[in-house]
Motif scaffolding. Structure first.
Motif, short mmCIF file in Angstrom:
data_model
loop_
_atom_site.label_atom_id
_atom_site.label_comp_id
_atom_site.label_asym_id
_atom_site.label_seq_id
_atom_site.Cartn_x
_atom_site.Cartn_y
_atom_site.Cartn_z
N MET A 1 -9.24 -8.58 9.92
CA MET A 1 -8.22 -7.75 9.69
C MET A 1 -8.35 -6.41 9.91
SD MET A 1 -5.65 -9.66 9.68
CE MET A 1 -5.37 -11.49 9.53
N SER A 2 -7.48 -5.66 10.27
CA SER A 2 -7.88 -4.27 10.40
C SER A 2 -7.05 -3.23 9.53
CB SER A 2 -7.65 -3.53 12.13
OG SER A 2 -7.58 -2.49 12.27
N HIS A 3 -7.66 -2.04 9.45
CA HIS A 3 -6.77 -0.84 8.69
C HIS A 3 -5.72 -0.61 9.16
CE1 HIS A 3 -10.01 0.15 5.58
NE2 HIS A 3 -10.66 -0.42 6.40
N ALA A 4 -5.53 -0.81 10.53
CA ALA A 4 -4.34 -0.50 11.37
C ALA A 4 -3.20 -1.41 11.04
CB ALA A 4 -4.63 -0.41 12.91
N MET A 5 -3.27 -2.38 10.17
CA MET A 5 -2.16 -3.21 9.85
C MET A 5 -1.13 -2.43 9.05
SD MET A 5 -4.05 -6.76 8.32
CE MET A 5 -2.45 -7.32 8.03
N THR A 6 0.09 -2.35 9.35
CA THR A 6 1.07 -1.94 8.80
C THR A 6 1.28 -2.47 7.25
OG1 THR A 6 2.95 -3.31 9.48
CG2 THR A 6 2.37 -1.62 11.22
N PRO A 7 2.13 -1.68 6.50
CA PRO A 7 2.36 -2.14 5.06
C PRO A 7 3.27 -3.60 5.21
CG PRO A 7 2.73 0.25 5.27
CD PRO A 7 2.51 -0.26 6.63
N ARG A 8 4.03 -3.72 6.13
CA ARG A 8 4.84 -4.94 6.36
C ARG A 8 3.92 -6.08 6.66
NH1 ARG A 8 10.33 -4.21 5.96
NH2 ARG A 8 11.00 -2.18 6.57
N GLU A 9 2.98 -5.88 7.52
CA GLU A 9 2.01 -6.76 7.86
C GLU A 9 1.09 -7.17 6.94
OE1 GLU A 9 1.73 -5.97 12.62
OE2 GLU A 9 0.54 -4.89 11.12
N ILE A 10 0.65 -6.15 6.03
CA ILE A 10 -0.08 -6.30 4.93
C ILE A 10 0.48 -7.13 3.79
CG2 ILE A 10 -1.38 -5.39 2.88
CD1 ILE A 10 -1.83 -2.98 4.83
N ILE A 11 1.88 -7.01 3.68
CA ILE A 11 2.43 -7.99 2.67
C ILE A 11 2.57 -9.39 3.09
CG2 ILE A 11 4.68 -8.25 1.49
CD1 ILE A 11 4.84 -5.03 1.03
N SER A 12 2.81 -9.43 4.57
CA SER A 12 2.98 -10.62 5.17
C SER A 12 1.93 -11.46 5.03
CB SER A 12 3.44 -10.61 6.76
OG SER A 12 3.48 -11.97 7.13
N GLU A 13 0.48 -10.96 5.10
CA GLU A 13 -0.68 -11.53 4.85
C GLU A 13 -0.78 -11.94 3.34
OE1 GLU A 13 -3.21 -13.00 6.81
OE2 GLU A 13 -1.77 -12.56 8.47
N LEU A 14 -0.41 -10.98 2.40
CA LEU A 14 -0.60 -11.39 1.05
C LEU A 14 0.27 -12.56 0.64
CD1 LEU A 14 -0.99 -7.64 -0.58
CD2 LEU A 14 -2.83 -9.33 -0.18
N ASP A 15 1.56 -12.72 1.26
CA ASP A 15 2.40 -13.46 0.92
C ASP A 15 1.86 -15.09 1.27
OD1 ASP A 15 4.43 -12.04 -0.07
OD2 ASP A 15 5.49 -11.89 1.80
N ARG A 16 0.77 -15.11 2.14
CA ARG A 16 0.35 -16.70 2.54
C ARG A 16 -0.51 -17.09 1.26
NH1 ARG A 16 -3.18 -15.04 7.56
NH2 ARG A 16 -3.70 -17.38 7.16
#
Length: 447
Positions: A1-16
């Motif tokens: 994963m990259s630091h360039a992930m948006t907050p929505r994308e980060i939350i989506s990953e954490l939701d997994r």
């Protein structure tokens, strides 16, 4: 994963992996995105932007540690989790808070080293093959005369045939003798100084004086190839470059998770000697969180841009019981809610690596299939809440002890039940743990 992930994308990953706790996920997602934003800001403004540290407040077993750990994995950042209660203030025997940063740098070195190993892996494999072929095919004496090139061609052909057999695994069981570095156990010693007590590896202190000795070891070709590949990969690594990169990553991307912060607070209206010592630990932590320079065996490390995430249950104490200077260094406060029956049910089925999937995968290795019925999942969740209410509330960790008990007989008999399919429904769950969960005394010791 990259630091360039948006907050929505980060939350989506954490939701997994994590159920609920949306406020905490939102806070850490913004913190991670801000790191990427800081890298886009030109100097000297970039150096002025410091991370906004986070204080997570919530009971045990609700996901505080898991959120921080998953965040570090998303960012591929050096991460370390420490309990604040393990440290003592300067002048007392115990661990010095600066070991937190030293351990973080060690973690960073390991991450960067693994990345560099991947880059040199192909070259190391080729070099390892050549070294092993030199052992398998002794070098002939160089011939003299007008036809000297013919034997060389024959030797080259023989070598390539042997290389082909090596790659196919036809030589795996052949025994060879190779040189390996002898593993000597270096003694550990405790160093007492004005900065606390540190455990030091004598081998590290004396450099290579205690290591580097070679000894011959006999093993099969398959094992020898792995050992030689590791040796060649280590030789190809530039440790100075790795150290520089690791220090930079620790300083700019490092994440420190400080657990049990509530245990080092001085509760209002109390002032015993123990409380004073706890306040001393807070004062020692303050420079790290504010930004200071720590001396490590790899060089000086600045903590100015390390992200600190603190957590605690704060049942008896309050965040306001922390010393004011430390309170101000954790501007983002997030409350994590206790988990109920619905959250437990979701935890059992929704995450990619949910507990039910983990147990199913374990038993599948014995060719036993288990299927969790909906009513079985609901019953496990109901009993978890019931036991947490009756005894100590340990949050989602209760699900681990419950599932172990529910599946104990299946796990024991799995090797004798190859090919079976077993359904875990409400009746099965009640048969295994219903009587225990109903007895409060038994629940305290078994569940």
């Amino acid at each position: 994963m990259s630091h360039a992930m948006t907050p929505r994308e980060i939350i989506s990953e954490l939701d997994r992996y994590i159920v609920g706790q949306d406020d905490a996920k939102r806070a850490v997602a913004i913190a991670l995105r801000n790191r990427w934003r800081r890298q886009q800001v030109p100097s000297p403004m970039r150096e002025e932007i410091t991370p906004k540290n986070i204080l997570m407040i919530g009971p045990t077993g609700v996901g505080k540690t898991e959120i921080a750990r998953r965040l570090a994995r998303l960012a591929n950042a050096p991460f370390i989790k420490v309990e604040a209660t393990k440290f003592t203030e300067v002048g007392y025997v115990g661990r010095d808070v600066e070991t937190i940063i030293r351990d973080l740098v060690d973690t960073s070195i390991k991450i960067v080293r693994e990345e560099h190993l991947v880059r040199v892996q192909t070259k190391a494999e080729k070099m390892a093959e050549d070294r092993l072929l030199d052992i398998l095919i002794p070098h002939p004496v160089a011939p003299q005369g007008p036809h000297s090139s013919e034997p060389n061609n024959a030797s080259s052909e023989s070598r390539e045939k042997m290389r082909h057999k090596l790659r196919l695994g036809e030589l795996d069981k052949r025994q060879v003798e190779i040189d390996v570095e002898s593993q000597q156990e270096a003694p550990m010693m405790q160093l007492f100084s004005g900065q606390g007590t540190e455990a030091m590896d004598l081998k590290e202190m004396l450099g290579g004086m205690m290591g580097g000795q070679k000894k011959s070891k006999r093993m099969n070709v398959a094992d020898a190839l792995k050992v030689i590949q590791q040796q060649e990969a280590d030789r190809l690594l530039d440790m100075e470059t790795i150290k520089e990169e690791a220090i930079t990553r620790a300083e700019n991307d490092g994440i420190v998770f400080l657990d049990e912060m509530d245990k080092i607070t001085q509760r209002s209206g109390t002032a015993s000697g123990g409380e004073v010592s706890r306040e001393g630990v807070q004062r020692d932590l303050l420079p790290l969180v504010e930004g200071t320079t720590v001396n490590t065996r790899y060089g000086h490390i600045s903590t100015d841009h390390i992200l600190f995430i603190a957590s605690g249950a704060f049942h008896l104490a309050k965040p306001s019981d922390l010393i004011p200077e430390l309170q101000g260094r954790f501007p983002i406060r997030v409350n994590l809610s206790a988990l109920g029956e619905e959250e437990f049910r979701r935890i059992l089925v929704e995450p990619e690596a949910s507990l039910t999937r983990q147990y199913a995968a374990l038993l599948h290795s014995e060719n036993v299939s288990i299927r969790f019925a909906d009513d079985g999942i609901s019953e496990i969740a109901r009993i978890a809440v019931q036991v947490n209410d009756k005894t100590e509330n340990i949050g989602a960790r209760r699900l681990h002890t419950l599932l172990e008990r529910v599946l104990e007989n299946i796990s024991f008999e799995a090797s004798d039940r190859s090919g079976d399919t077993i359904e875990i429904d409400a009746a099965y769950v009640l048969k295994e743990v219903g009587e225990i969960s109903a007895d409060e005394d038994l629940s305290r010791y078994i569940l």
